[in-house]
Scaffold this motif. Structure first.
Motif, PDB file in Angstrom:
ATOM      1  N   ASN A 195      -5.508  -8.703   2.124  1.00 35.45           N
ATOM      2  CA  ASN A 195      -4.167  -8.114   2.130  1.00 35.45           C
ATOM      3  C   ASN A 195      -3.158  -8.963   1.362  1.00 35.45           C
ATOM      4  O   ASN A 195      -1.970  -8.657   1.350  1.00 35.45           O
ATOM      5  N   LEU A 206       0.830  -1.206   0.000  1.00 30.34           N
ATOM      6  CA  LEU A 206       0.000   0.000   0.000  1.00 30.34           C
ATOM      7  C   LEU A 206       0.862   1.253   0.000  1.00 30.34           C
ATOM      8  O   LEU A 206       1.936   1.283   0.605  1.00 30.34           O
ATOM      9  N   SER A 207       0.375   2.274  -0.669  1.00 25.09           N
ATOM     10  CA  SER A 207       1.071   3.554  -0.691  1.00 25.09           C
ATOM     11  C   SER A 207       1.027   4.202   0.687  1.00 25.09           C
ATOM     12  O   SER A 207       0.000   4.193   1.366  1.00 25.09           O
ATOM     13  N   GLN A 208       2.153   4.766   1.103  1.00 24.89           N
ATOM     14  CA  GLN A 208       2.236   5.475   2.381  1.00 24.89           C
ATOM     15  C   GLN A 208       2.247   6.991   2.187  1.00 24.89           C
ATOM     16  O   GLN A 208       2.445   7.740   3.143  1.00 24.89           O
ATOM     17  N   SER A 239      -7.408  -3.472   1.437  1.00 22.48           N
ATOM     18  CA  SER A 239      -6.849  -4.124   2.621  1.00 22.48           C
ATOM     19  C   SER A 239      -7.883  -4.496   3.680  1.00 22.48           C
ATOM     20  O   SER A 239      -7.629  -5.388   4.495  1.00 22.48           O
ATOM     21  N   ARG A 277      -3.324   0.643 -10.202  1.00 26.44           N
ATOM     22  CA  ARG A 277      -2.946   1.933  -9.604  1.00 26.44           C
ATOM     23  C   ARG A 277      -3.329   3.071 -10.545  1.00 26.44           C
ATOM     24  O   ARG A 277      -3.318   2.915 -11.770  1.00 26.44           O
ATOM     25  N   ASP A 324      -7.453   2.561   1.920  1.00 29.16           N
ATOM     26  CA  ASP A 324      -6.349   1.636   1.619  1.00 29.16           C
ATOM     27  C   ASP A 324      -6.856   0.384   0.915  1.00 29.16           C
ATOM     28  O   ASP A 324      -6.522  -0.744   1.275  1.00 29.16           O
ATOM     29  N   TRP A 325      -7.664   0.604  -0.107  1.00 24.75           N
ATOM     30  CA  TRP A 325      -8.244  -0.504  -0.867  1.00 24.75           C
ATOM     31  C   TRP A 325      -7.144  -1.454  -1.355  1.00 24.75           C
ATOM     32  O   TRP A 325      -6.102  -1.004  -1.804  1.00 24.75           O
ATOM     33  N   ASN A 360      -2.027   4.861  -5.305  1.00 23.25           N
ATOM     34  CA  ASN A 360      -3.229   4.282  -4.693  1.00 23.25           C
ATOM     35  C   ASN A 360      -3.888   3.308  -5.651  1.00 23.25           C
ATOM     36  O   ASN A 360      -3.938   3.545  -6.867  1.00 23.25           O
ATOM     37  N   TYR A 361      -4.423   2.207  -5.096  1.00 25.65           N
ATOM     38  CA  TYR A 361      -5.211   1.286  -5.911  1.00 25.65           C
ATOM     39  C   TYR A 361      -6.619   1.850  -6.097  1.00 25.65           C
ATOM     40  O   TYR A 361      -7.210   2.408  -5.163  1.00 25.65           O
TER      41      TYR A 361
END
Length: 529
Positions: A86, A60-62, A82, A434, A79-80, A424-425
């Motif tokens: 995951n 996941l992107s932070q 998750s 993404r 946070d798609w 981001n997804y």
């Protein structure tokens, strides 16, 4: 009848692309948070035995998000994907799909190695048989259940954190209507509280890439249920239109003779039932749309609020929009000024690029003008005009990409509204995509637009583009190398001339240009590449 039978067979035999994979909509998958189905070709998860992919943790992107959504941990779409899974399939090479059983967009063949570019055409340039086939395909999708995907009818909390799955079947067309709803729905905060300033598909940088993926998935699904691998979505070029040119029974349905808000009984679309249009009802019940029928398609084109949308967009509006050099700007939402995305989406004036949410331009103008099902964001995909409208919007996005040739870094990496950063997804797609992956020319994704084609020139540009992009990235090194090379050349030239002066001359016997012609022809020519 044959078309229905063929379509049903194909949809059973081939995977599709959409929301929750049926094989992962169960207690075991939800509790383990793993969606890595076996590929039918070898029976191994993600086709690992055949080198197609493997089951991997989702990265996941932070990157930080914008301030528009001040909550955390209250929405399943954060946070798609998750909250639900995951671990999913990470596909190799040109393979794609929730089990790595498909080819990436733009590739085909047994091993997904064959490049292909299909052409989307103006709906008015289709022959009568091509147009009728398109309408029949739409109707077929509305009447065939999706074999590979189901939709969620409850939140993860309502599913008791996975121990009580809440999913249901849906037809192929409505699967896409539901996905559009799910991406744009309000956040349910409990009680009667909701948060409306959230949208994973609109009002932010991801608007154009999200709908690009949506159309590609929809197009592929039609290809599969019909067996017509050459099918492409037609587009409606609405520039300078004086009215809804496709709103007749020959195309997308005319006006009902006694009720101007409904479609003509002569149109196949008059029998369609809409879903996911009652957002206030879902919010008050803290529930998701369950895709139950909610009445016929409503449309009354031109009888909209003229103070908000006085006319359909003009060619001048589109040209001004294309002249904007910034893809995104400022807060990166509907208040962004001088933003190509915000102007094309329709929240900024198409003559000044200044944000004005009280007005609806370009993309938004068409939705408001239709004055019915298409005018409400969450349920707008119920009207089949949605597809041909968004195909033309995507073509304008494509023109901008070709004109300005932006690097990937132009797409915001951070501080965009939730779900819209580059890494981001996209919600709610599985397999995962993404935002940044679709910020590139359409030909790289396997399609083009008829009115944008430049056959010979385009082929040459396609050949050169990757090299030019690499050159842009290393231009400083290239300039330095050129300067250094020039200095070395000058020094060597000086040394050679100095040596020649010291020698004072060269014997004619060893000067190649003075050799007799018959001897010169006998010399073996050698070169080092």
């Amino acid at each position: 009848m044959l078309l229905f039978a063929l379509g049903f067979l194909l949809v059973i035999l081939q995977p599709s692309t959409g929301q929750f994979p049926r094989v992962c909509a169960n207690v075991q998958s939800l509790l383990s948070k793993e969606c890595c189905p076996p590929w039918d070709g070898d029976g191994s998860p993600c086709g690992e035995l055949s080198g197609r992919g493997s089951c991997q943790n989702i990265l996941l992107s932070q990157a930080p998000l914008g301030p528009q959504f001040p909550f955390s941990g209250v929405d399943d779409r954060e946070d798609w994907p998750s909250v639900f899974y995951n671990r999913t399939c990470r596909c190799e090479g040109n393979f794609m799909g929730f089990s790595c059983g498909e080819c990436k967009f733009g590739f085909s063949g047994l091993n997904c190695t064959e490049r292909q570019v299909k052409i989307r055409r103006n709906i008015f340039q289709l022959t009568a048989s091509e147009k009728n086939k398109f309408l029949a395909y739409l109707n077929l999708a509305k009447n065939i259940p999706s074999q590979d995907y189901v939709i969620a009818t409850g939140t993860y909390a309502q599913m008791n954190n996975g121990s009580n799955p809440m999913f249901r079947d849906i037809n192929v067309y409505d699967l896409f209507v539901w996905m559009h709803y799910y991406a744009s729905r309000d956040t349910l905060l409990g009680g009667s509280n909701v948060w409306r300033d959230i949208d994973f598909a609109h009002e932010a940088p991801g608007f154009l890439p999200w709908h690009r993926v949506f159309l590609l998935m929809w197009e592929r699904q039609i290809q599969r249920i019909t067996g017509d691998e050459n099918f492409t979505i037609p587009y409606w070029d609405w520039r300078d239109a004086e009215d809804c040119e496709v709103c007749n029974d020959e195309y997308m349905g005319g006006r009902h003779p006694t009720d101007p808000n409904l479609l003509s009984p002569a149109s196949i679309f008059s029998s369609w039932q809409v879903i996911c249009t009652r957002s206030e009802e879902y919010n008050s019940q803290q529930a998701l749309c369950s895709a139950t029928s909610e009445g016929p398609i409503r449309r009354n084109p031109g009888n909209n609020d003229k103070s908000r949308t006085p006319r359909l967009p003009s060619s001048a509006d589109v040209e001004f929009c294309l002249s904007l050099t910034q893809y995104e700007s400022g807060p990166m939402d509907k208040m962004a000024n001088y933003s190509f995305r915000n102007t094309l989406e329709g929240f900024a004036d198409p003559q000044t690029a200044i944000s004005n949410p009280a007005q609806s331009g370009l993309h938004n103008a068409l939705h408001i003008y239709m004055n019915g099902s298409m005018s409400q964001v969450q349920g707008s995909a119920n009207d089949p005009i949605f597809v041909i409208h968004h195909a033309f919007v995507d073509s304008i996005f494509e023109r901008w990409l070709r004109r300005h040739r932006p690097m990937l870094e132009v797409y915001p990496a951070a501080n965009a509204p939730i779900g819209h950063n580059r890494e981001n997804y996209m919600v709610p797609f599985i397999p995962l995509y993404r935002n940044g992956e679709f910020f590139k020319p359409s030909r790289e994704l396997g399609y083009d637009y008829e009115y944008l084609q430049e056959p010979a020139l385009q082929s040459f540009q396609d050949f050169l583009t990757p090299y030019l992009q690499q050159a842009r990235q290393i231009w400083a090194w290239l300039v330095g190398a050129a300067v250094f090379g020039g200095i070395v050349t000058a020094v060597l030239t000086g040394l050679i001339r100095a040596c020649q002066k010291k020698k004072g001359g060269t014997s004619s016997e060893i000067q190649p240009l003075l050799i007799e012609s018959e001897d010169y022809n006998n010399i073996t020519y050698q070169s080092n590449f």
